[in-house]
Design a protein around this motif. Sequence first.
Motif: not given
Length: 495
Positions: A313, A317, A463-464, A466, A486-487, A493
């Motif tokens: 992740c 990012k 998904v990642i 929040s 990601y969603q 994001h």
Amino acid sequence: MGKLGFDNEKYLSMQSAHIRDRIDRFGGKLYLEFGGKLFDDYHASRVLPGFEPDSKLKMLLQLKEEAEVVIVINAFDIEKNKIRGDLGITYDADVLRLIDAFREVGLFVGSVVLTCFNGQSAAVAFQNKLESLGVKVYRHYIIESYPSDIDLVVSEEGYGKNEYIETSKRLVIITAPGPGSGKMAVCLSQIYHEHKMGIKAGYAKFETFPIWNIPLKHPVNLAYEAATADLNDVNMIDPFHLEAYGETTVNYNRDVEIFPVLSAMFEQILGESPYKSPTDMGVNMAGNCIFDDEAVRKAANDEIIRRYYNALCGVRKGLVEESVVSKCKLVMKQANITIDSRPVVAAALEKAKATNEPAAAMELPDGTIITGRTTNLLGASSALLLNALKTLGGIDDSIHLISPEIIEPIQHLKIDNLGNHNPRLHTDEVLIALSVCALTSPYAKCAMEQLSKLKDADLHSSVILSQVDTNVFKKLGIHVTCEPLYQTKKLYHAN
């Protein structure tokens, strides 16, 4: 609570006694370089089930009448506004946080040391701020050719140029906001000055990992490699200890590589080195307090997989290099584990595939697997949280803990008044709504009473998540991983 494998009370007693012995060995004064996290050591508590996150602090409190704290910060880190990744605050802000935290529990903070000081304006401003708050500040300077030119380092033009730190206790704990702050150099500089003044003083190092008296490829030591993959730390057999004592012990590459230089420095300062190996320098007793190796191995293997997903992740990012993922993969191979060793991963992915929407799964401490899917009212994380609380409370799945009539006005507020685009409730919003419902609903009240039982649960999201959901799960003591997706396909994001 999962299966325990570490005796925390034995650790507190044994560790404090061992440090006292080391103080006495050096004639009554010890500079103790404190590596790792003194507060909130959640990595240790995850890989050594039974180890409390504040164990090291509790251990020091047993020594607080004879201890003082010196906090070290690199002047270049102040200038660069370096951030602590786990807390999201700058190193200089963390110095203030640490001072408050130490004082709150009754530990005396003697001073702050600015290392690598070279007139940096930000460092000068920080010194002025600390001094206005009544904190003593000392400056230690850049030494050319450090540490290789030992004759220069151990001289009046080297350590001799540093300001001598006035201390008043037998045990001086040298700590810092993060690695690379110069803790060891501060310790050695002080010993140089103390020796010149005829004061007997010694040095020791306290780091929990790697654990020196368990096997090199034990999952606990491998988990440390995964945790420090970005630093490229490598565990290795201590060759100096093996040669000196014929005993196999574990250390890590940086300490092994620097030991010949440190040993030569001690000889220059004291006439002889008090240590024959890097392992000798350490005072860590954690390995002696493991009572269930199987439980500890499982916990550490779980942590290795979590570190792998965190790295994935991080790359997604743009915060982590690909090499960190490669290192974590290698560690997983050495531990002979795969992502399939973590049941929540497959459960989350299967749920996402079945619903064609983001999904999440949680393994409760007793091994029960719960899933959550995305709905019009709730995100997958929120749905999973409610489903887990229902399971723990023995509440029938058909019962609404929060009625749609309560959720809909919250969605209206988010979209129409606060300008959000996602109408689904985050976990923090769900918990607030649930706490309101608990005033009138016995089911909601029962669900709220189950929150503490979520500690040490494992969660995986397709998904990642929040940052809001991640923070809530962290506060509940839930161990979270996510697929590196990601969603949405948006480039930006928000948290």
